[in-house]
Design an enzyme around this catalytic site. Sequence first.
Site, PDB file in Angstrom:
ATOM      1  N   THR A 185      10.494  -7.648 -12.197  1.00 25.14           N
ATOM      2  CA  THR A 185       9.804  -8.910 -12.494  1.00 25.14           C
ATOM      3  C   THR A 185       8.664  -9.109 -11.501  1.00 25.14           C
ATOM      4  O   THR A 185       8.836  -8.932 -10.298  1.00 25.14           O
ATOM      5  CB  THR A 185      10.798 -10.088 -12.429  1.00 25.14           C
ATOM      6  N   GLY A 203       0.825  -1.207   0.000  1.00 30.13           N
ATOM      7  CA  GLY A 203       0.000   0.000   0.000  1.00 30.13           C
ATOM      8  C   GLY A 203       0.860   1.257   0.000  1.00 30.13           C
ATOM      9  O   GLY A 203       0.545   2.246  -0.668  1.00 30.13           O
ATOM     10  N   THR A 204       1.943   1.220   0.737  1.00 27.38           N
ATOM     11  CA  THR A 204       2.820   2.394   0.832  1.00 27.38           C
ATOM     12  C   THR A 204       3.388   2.756  -0.533  1.00 27.38           C
ATOM     13  O   THR A 204       3.395   3.931  -0.925  1.00 27.38           O
ATOM     14  CB  THR A 204       3.968   2.104   1.834  1.00 27.38           C
ATOM     15  N   CYS A 226       4.761   4.721  21.203  1.00 27.61           N
ATOM     16  CA  CYS A 226       5.824   5.032  22.136  1.00 27.61           C
ATOM     17  C   CYS A 226       6.932   5.774  21.409  1.00 27.61           C
ATOM     18  O   CYS A 226       7.624   5.212  20.568  1.00 27.61           O
ATOM     19  CB  CYS A 226       6.372   3.742  22.735  1.00 27.61           C
ATOM     20  N   GLY A 233      -2.565  -5.972  -0.091  1.00 31.37           N
ATOM     21  CA  GLY A 233      -3.004  -7.366   0.027  1.00 31.37           C
ATOM     22  C   GLY A 233      -3.195  -7.844   1.457  1.00 31.37           C
ATOM     23  O   GLY A 233      -4.160  -8.550   1.758  1.00 31.37           O
ATOM     24  N   HIS A 234      -2.288  -7.409   2.351  1.00 31.84           N
ATOM     25  CA  HIS A 234      -2.329  -8.029   3.686  1.00 31.84           C
ATOM     26  C   HIS A 234      -3.468  -7.530   4.564  1.00 31.84           C
ATOM     27  O   HIS A 234      -3.649  -8.025   5.677  1.00 31.84           O
ATOM     28  CB  HIS A 234      -0.970  -7.932   4.387  1.00 31.84           C
ATOM     29  N   ASN A 246      -7.713   4.047   9.274  1.00 31.71           N
ATOM     30  CA  ASN A 246      -7.261   2.770   9.831  1.00 31.71           C
ATOM     31  C   ASN A 246      -7.453   2.682  11.348  1.00 31.71           C
ATOM     32  O   ASN A 246      -7.580   1.589  11.887  1.00 31.71           O
ATOM     33  CB  ASN A 246      -5.787   2.507   9.477  1.00 31.71           C
ATOM     34  N   GLN A 259      -7.870   0.405   3.805  1.00 32.53           N
ATOM     35  CA  GLN A 259      -8.774  -0.161   4.815  1.00 32.53           C
ATOM     36  C   GLN A 259     -10.197  -0.339   4.306  1.00 32.53           C
ATOM     37  O   GLN A 259     -11.011  -0.986   4.959  1.00 32.53           O
ATOM     38  CB  GLN A 259      -8.790   0.725   6.070  1.00 32.53           C
TER      39      GLN A 259
HETATM   40  N1  PLP Z   1      -2.715   3.046   4.245  1.00 28.08           N
HETATM   41  C1  PLP Z   1      -3.456   2.620   5.276  1.00 28.08           C
HETATM   42  C2  PLP Z   1      -4.755   3.302   5.562  1.00 28.08           C
HETATM   43  C3  PLP Z   1      -3.028   1.553   6.070  1.00 28.08           C
HETATM   44  O1  PLP Z   1      -3.786   1.138   7.095  1.00 28.08           O
HETATM   45  C4  PLP Z   1      -1.800   0.931   5.754  1.00 28.08           C
HETATM   46  C5  PLP Z   1      -1.281  -0.173   6.599  1.00 28.08           C
HETATM   47  O2  PLP Z   1      -1.506  -0.197   7.809  1.00 28.08           O
HETATM   48  C6  PLP Z   1      -1.070   1.400   4.655  1.00 28.08           C
HETATM   49  C7  PLP Z   1      -1.551   2.464   3.927  1.00 28.08           C
HETATM   50  C8  PLP Z   1       0.250   0.794   4.278  1.00 28.08           C
HETATM   51  O3  PLP Z   1       0.073  -0.431   3.620  1.00 28.08           O
HETATM   52  P1  PLP Z   1       1.306  -1.443   3.496  1.00 28.08           P
HETATM   53  O4  PLP Z   1       1.542  -1.995   4.853  1.00 28.08           O
HETATM   54  O5  PLP Z   1       0.882  -2.478   2.519  1.00 28.08           O
HETATM   55  O6  PLP Z   1       2.463  -0.657   3.002  1.00 28.08           O
END
Ligand code: PLP
Length: 396
Positions: free
Chosen positions: A239, A74-75, A326, A202-203, A153, A181
């Site tokens: 790839t 996602g990042t 923290c 995906g996760h 999130n 999310q």
């Molecule tokens: N955006 C949101 C709203 C998320 O909750 C997260 C992961 O917690 C991410 C982006 C980042 O996704 P990834 O862990 O696949 O980089």
Amino acid sequence: MSGQRVVYLDNNATTQVAPEVVAAMLPFFGEKYGNPSSMHAFGGQVAAHMAEARQKMADLLGCSPEEIIFTSCGTESDNTAINAALMSHPNKRHIVTTRVEHPAVLNYCQYLARKGYEVTFLPVDRQGNLDLNRVEDAIRDDTAIVSVMWANNETGVIFPVEEIAAMAKAKGAIFHTDAVQAVGKIPIDLSRTHIDMLSLSGHKLHAPKGIGVLYVRKGTPFVPYIRGGHQEHGRRAGTENVPYIIGIGKAAELAARHLEEENTRVKALRDKLEEGLLQIPRTMVNGDRERRLPNTCSVSFEFVEGESILLMLSDLGICASSGSACTSGSLEPSHVLRAMGVPFTAAHGSIRFSLSIYNTEEDIDYVLEHMPGIIARLREISPFWKEAQEKEAAAS
Ligand code: PLP
């Protein structure tokens, strides 16, 4: 934790990989190891499976398969989207986003601000909602991109991204949403929106960690972030991670099938949990309870520390998250709760429970059986709780 019961209520952090996803992936670690770019049929069969996965993801999102780019997470999708909008509009140096984005957007925008871009970080109200008039006013002629998350999130609060996308379009800015999310939890049909780009991971969707998607609407100007080979039609080199792409395709198919259950059975479990927790004195829910993901419950127990609650839950095999982080030895409430103006005494005692289709009524009963005792024990040793009790007694 071997042998101990595990009640996993931290699905916004990551999800269990669905057994069907694991089964779909396995052949691609074994006999189907070809490179999808190869000219031979051995690689070609892999390309055909990848095309199927792309189609399943497109079906889940309501778009066409050519609009799907597979990424590593996602990042990466978030960074790529923002970078693409800025690189394709070099004369526009303004970005609109919110104060409650995930660090994948927030930290990247803060970095860009240090590099000389102008960034508007929109505030939210006490319920975690945006003021749409403020959003509209913030979008200017020199705004390259508006990036607003679909669902938060931490609180699960849903933003009206379809409306914001229409505002951005009217003002000639690209609209991107971090839907990490939201996907699989609420219905999404991109064909009916003006959203130009969307990120997912995906996760969070019962696929493995390390695979993501960036949707880019046909016709949206795009500049790749990772350059090299011609994979993903030249939009994301490297790839392809074939087994994980197959996995996320299967996860998309399952998500479409489970959407109704998320919004009925899972939502009912979340509501039962929340109602039960609210029976504990001086407890409150963080975020708009109506416009919210069906699986998420962010709750604050005044005058106790979230970390202490988490540790006691963890001893019982219950997995959740706290709304504080923290930093340098002191516990800071999360940027989301701070942006919402959640009082200090509550923000510190905030816990996020996030459910999935794998949760059962027994899971919720187990948490509700233990939670009142945990909070009571922690309050017994909390000086803030004692002080509050004394103040209450003096006032009455
Ligand atoms: N955006 C949101 C709203 C998320 O909750 C997260 C992961 O917690 C991410 C982006 C980042 O996704 P990834 O862990 O696949 O980089």
